[in-house]
Design an enzyme around this catalytic site. Sequence first.
Site, PDB file in Angstrom:
ATOM      1  CB  SER A  35     -24.169  -3.666  55.709  1.00 12.84           C
ATOM      2  OG  SER A  35     -24.502  -2.544  54.912  1.00 12.84           O
ATOM      3  CE1 TYR A  85     -27.177  -1.113  59.778  1.00 14.21           C
ATOM      4  CE2 TYR A  85     -25.629  -0.558  58.023  1.00 14.21           C
ATOM      5  CZ  TYR A  85     -26.691  -1.311  58.492  1.00 14.21           C
ATOM      6  OH  TYR A  85     -27.258  -2.274  57.687  1.00 14.21           O
TER       7      TYR A  85
HETATM    8  P1  NAD Z   1     -35.820  -5.094  59.623  1.00 15.00           P
HETATM    9  O1  NAD Z   1     -36.014  -3.868  60.457  1.00 15.00           O
HETATM   10  O2  NAD Z   1     -36.837  -5.461  58.596  1.00 15.00           O
HETATM   11  O3  NAD Z   1     -35.609  -6.368  60.562  1.00 15.00           O
HETATM   12  C1  NAD Z   1     -34.791  -6.308  61.697  1.00 15.00           C
HETATM   13  C2  NAD Z   1     -35.097  -7.495  62.586  1.00 15.00           C
HETATM   14  O4  NAD Z   1     -34.289  -7.377  63.767  1.00 15.00           O
HETATM   15  C3  NAD Z   1     -36.565  -7.541  63.060  1.00 15.00           C
HETATM   16  O5  NAD Z   1     -36.982  -8.882  63.133  1.00 15.00           O
HETATM   17  C4  NAD Z   1     -36.468  -6.940  64.457  1.00 15.00           C
HETATM   18  O6  NAD Z   1     -37.529  -7.340  65.334  1.00 15.00           O
HETATM   19  C5  NAD Z   1     -35.138  -7.501  64.900  1.00 15.00           C
HETATM   20  N1  NAD Z   1     -34.554  -6.805  66.047  1.00 15.00           N
HETATM   21  C6  NAD Z   1     -34.328  -5.476  66.208  1.00 15.00           C
HETATM   22  N2  NAD Z   1     -33.837  -5.247  67.444  1.00 15.00           N
HETATM   23  C7  NAD Z   1     -33.740  -6.457  68.056  1.00 15.00           C
HETATM   24  C8  NAD Z   1     -33.297  -6.878  69.340  1.00 15.00           C
HETATM   25  N3  NAD Z   1     -32.844  -6.010  70.266  1.00 15.00           N
HETATM   26  N4  NAD Z   1     -33.341  -8.190  69.642  1.00 15.00           N
HETATM   27  C9  NAD Z   1     -33.822  -9.102  68.731  1.00 15.00           C
HETATM   28  N5  NAD Z   1     -34.251  -8.758  67.500  1.00 15.00           N
HETATM   29  C10 NAD Z   1     -34.209  -7.437  67.186  1.00 15.00           C
HETATM   30  O7  NAD Z   1     -34.370  -4.921  58.964  1.00 15.00           O
HETATM   31  P2  NAD Z   1     -33.652  -5.627  57.708  1.00 15.00           P
HETATM   32  O8  NAD Z   1     -33.492  -4.595  56.674  1.00 15.00           O
HETATM   33  O9  NAD Z   1     -34.302  -6.915  57.389  1.00 15.00           O
HETATM   34  O10 NAD Z   1     -32.203  -5.859  58.343  1.00 15.00           O
HETATM   35  C11 NAD Z   1     -31.727  -7.129  58.722  1.00 15.00           C
HETATM   36  C12 NAD Z   1     -30.210  -7.093  58.746  1.00 15.00           C
HETATM   37  O11 NAD Z   1     -29.740  -6.824  57.426  1.00 15.00           O
HETATM   38  C13 NAD Z   1     -29.634  -6.008  59.650  1.00 15.00           C
HETATM   39  O12 NAD Z   1     -28.478  -6.492  60.305  1.00 15.00           O
HETATM   40  C14 NAD Z   1     -29.267  -4.921  58.666  1.00 15.00           C
HETATM   41  O13 NAD Z   1     -28.231  -4.101  59.140  1.00 15.00           O
HETATM   42  C15 NAD Z   1     -28.825  -5.748  57.475  1.00 15.00           C
HETATM   43  N6  NAD Z   1     -28.840  -5.024  56.206  1.00 15.00           N
HETATM   44  C16 NAD Z   1     -29.977  -4.472  55.727  1.00 15.00           C
HETATM   45  C17 NAD Z   1     -29.936  -3.796  54.513  1.00 15.00           C
HETATM   46  C18 NAD Z   1     -31.163  -3.179  53.903  1.00 15.00           C
HETATM   47  O14 NAD Z   1     -31.020  -2.442  52.923  1.00 15.00           O
HETATM   48  N7  NAD Z   1     -32.352  -3.438  54.392  1.00 15.00           N
HETATM   49  C19 NAD Z   1     -28.733  -3.673  53.820  1.00 15.00           C
HETATM   50  C20 NAD Z   1     -27.586  -4.248  54.346  1.00 15.00           C
HETATM   51  C21 NAD Z   1     -27.658  -4.927  55.548  1.00 15.00           C
END
Ligand code: NAD
Length: 257
Positions: free
Chosen positions: A139, A152
């Site tokens: 991130s 985080y």
């Molecule tokens: P999201 O909530 O849409 O998806 C998260 C996924 O992780 C889902 O499939 C969920 O079921 C899974 N998950 C959660 N807990 C779990 C567990 N214990 N075991 C297995 N799977 C599990 O989130 P996202 O925004 O798509 O985030 C995905 C990644 O991208 C994360 O690591 C997040 O930190 C990172 N990220 C997101 C953003 C953003 O703005 N959305 C920005 C930077 C980084």
Amino acid sequence: MKTAIITGSTSGIGLGIAEAFVEAGINVMLNGFGDADAIEATRARLDGLGDARVGYHGADMTKADEIADLIAQTEADLGPCDILVNNAGIQHVAPVEEFPAAKWDAIIAINMTSAFHTIRHALPGMKARKFGRIINIASAHGLVASPYKSAYVTAKHGIIGLTKTIALEAAEHGVTVNAVCPGYVLTPLVESQIPDTAKARGISEEAVKRDVLLAAQATKEFVTVDQLGALCVFLTSDAAAQMTGTALPVDGGWTAH
Ligand code: NAD
């Protein structure tokens, strides 16, 4: 045909990367939580997009034994794990003195320690076959901090350290390891923070998007899952063979400040 495991790919960024991989002809093992029928519908839809095969494994990223089974089951069902995307992640926002200890433990386990477990099981086969691509979805918060996100930001800084270390350990074995550092992407993880932030700050949800989430994102636009999927496809290619140990910002200029 290559095979990828993408943790946390039933939603958001992970699902976007899965679609991009399938379209590029890469088999995908999906992972993550959600309604069983909805997950099966997603798996079947992706499986029907082309020649690549798509499976699903429900390993909980807080459980080391389930993570070991995810790697073993993928290799049995789809073939050797050539590409590993550590993407599963959760968020919790609170001042450190009010931060629930159980949330801290869960965020460190899912956002950081799970990648240690997936890597230690997948890397020996990659080294033996002299090819591997490990992509850690970190991130912008792996590079800079924001208040109230102590667990985080800690986990995301940590996974960039893991990325650099494994890149060095794997460098002479045809295996690259990189971190992708997105700014804000409008996924369920971000959307779920908007109402609480609006309430906490006494402003509208639109104002939260513009003045809070995108405050530092110079383009004032959200990153899209398609943009991240395309970058991950590139990182799996031969053109990216000399890119390793990097932390690549895709953040609309956020970390240029
Ligand atoms: P999201 O909530 O849409 O998806 C998260 C996924 O992780 C889902 O499939 C969920 O079921 C899974 N998950 C959660 N807990 C779990 C567990 N214990 N075991 C297995 N799977 C599990 O989130 P996202 O925004 O798509 O985030 C995905 C990644 O991208 C994360 O690591 C997040 O930190 C990172 N990220 C997101 C953003 C953003 O703005 N959305 C920005 C930077 C980084």
